[in-house]
Design a protein around this motif. Structure first.
Motif, PDB file in Angstrom:
ATOM      1  N   VAL A  48       0.735  -1.587   0.259  1.00 17.36           N
ATOM      2  CA  VAL A  48      -0.242  -0.244   0.155  1.00 17.36           C
ATOM      3  C   VAL A  48       0.459   1.239  -0.435  1.00 17.36           C
ATOM      4  O   VAL A  48       0.608   2.052  -0.982  1.00 17.36           O
ATOM      5  CB  VAL A  48      -1.111  -0.156   0.964  1.00 17.36           C
ATOM      6  CG1 VAL A  48      -1.822   1.473   1.052  1.00 17.36           C
ATOM      7  CG2 VAL A  48      -2.016  -1.300   1.373  1.00 17.36           C
ATOM      8  N   ASP A  90     -11.360  -1.088  -0.111  1.00 15.54           N
ATOM      9  CA  ASP A  90     -10.163  -0.881   0.455  1.00 15.54           C
ATOM     10  C   ASP A  90      -9.880  -1.661   1.869  1.00 15.54           C
ATOM     11  O   ASP A  90      -9.805  -1.706   2.835  1.00 15.54           O
ATOM     12  CB  ASP A  90     -10.125   0.756   1.382  1.00 15.54           C
ATOM     13  CG  ASP A  90      -9.672   2.131  -0.258  1.00 15.54           C
ATOM     14  OD1 ASP A  90     -10.576   2.442   0.459  1.00 15.54           O
ATOM     15  OD2 ASP A  90      -8.470   1.169  -0.672  1.00 15.54           O
ATOM     16  N   TYR A  94      -5.106  -4.781   6.973  1.00 19.99           N
ATOM     17  CA  TYR A  94      -3.657  -4.411   7.180  1.00 19.99           C
ATOM     18  C   TYR A  94      -2.615  -4.455   8.021  1.00 19.99           C
ATOM     19  O   TYR A  94      -2.564  -4.755   9.070  1.00 19.99           O
ATOM     20  CB  TYR A  94      -4.257  -2.919   7.480  1.00 19.99           C
ATOM     21  CG  TYR A  94      -4.804  -2.258   6.133  1.00 19.99           C
ATOM     22  CD1 TYR A  94      -6.603  -2.462   6.004  1.00 19.99           C
ATOM     23  CD2 TYR A  94      -4.442  -1.525   5.482  1.00 19.99           C
ATOM     24  CE1 TYR A  94      -6.767  -1.772   5.192  1.00 19.99           C
ATOM     25  CE2 TYR A  94      -4.751  -1.032   4.347  1.00 19.99           C
ATOM     26  CZ  TYR A  94      -6.634  -0.922   3.988  1.00 19.99           C
ATOM     27  OH  TYR A  94      -7.160  -0.655   2.980  1.00 19.99           O
TER      28      TYR A  94
END
Length: 123
Positions: A48, A90, A94
Motif C-alpha cells: 500500500v 479498501d 492491514y
C-alpha cells in the motif's frame, strides 16, 4: 523481543477516514524502512505505502495515491497510515512491516511483520 503492533482499524463508512498506527518494540525504527501491506479475503497481499528510513521519502500504490499518507515519528517509534476517502475496496487486514534499509519498496521483502489490524469500509 522484536515486535510490531498495529492498531486503529475498525468499521467506517465509505468516504470516511481512519488512522492506523504501527508501534515497534525491541528495536528502534529510525534505521528501518517501513511499509504497510493489506490483504483482502480471496486476494493477494498488496503493498500500500512505504517510507524510507532516511529523508522520509514515501511511495504509494496507485490504488491509494492521493488518499493515503504514510508518516513516521521516530521519537515515538511509531509509523502511521492516514487513510482518507475510504472505499469498500479498501476493506482488508492491514499489516506493517520493517526492514533495515535506507530505501523502501512495496515488494514484501521485509524482515519483521506485525499481526495486522482489520479495516472494514461499509455502509
Amino acid at each position: 523481543q522484536v515486535q510490531l503492533v498495529e492498531s486503529g482499524g475498525g468499521l467506517v463508512q465509505p468516504g470516511g477516514s481512519l488512522r492506523l498506527s504501527c508501534a515497534a518494540s525491541g528495536f528502534t525504527l529510525d534505521a528501518y524502512a517501513i511499509a504497510w501491506f493489506r490483504q483482502a479475503p480471496g486476494k493477494e497481499r498488496e503493498g500500500v505505502s512505504c517510507i524510507s528510513s532516511k529523508d522520509g521519502i514515501t511511495y504509494d500504490a496507485d490504488s491509494v495515491k492521493g488518499r493515503f499518507t504514510i508518516s513516521r515519528d521516530n521519537a515515538k517509534n511509531t509509523v502511521y497510515l492516514q487513510m482518507n476517502s475510504l472505499k469498500p475496496e479498501d476493506t482488508a487486514v492491514y499489516v506493517c512491516a520493517a526492514v533495515k534499509s535506507v530505501y523502501c519498496s512495496l515488494i514484501p521483502a521485509y524482515s519483521f511483520w506485525g499481526q495486522g489490524t482489520r479495516v472494514t469500509v461499509s455502509s
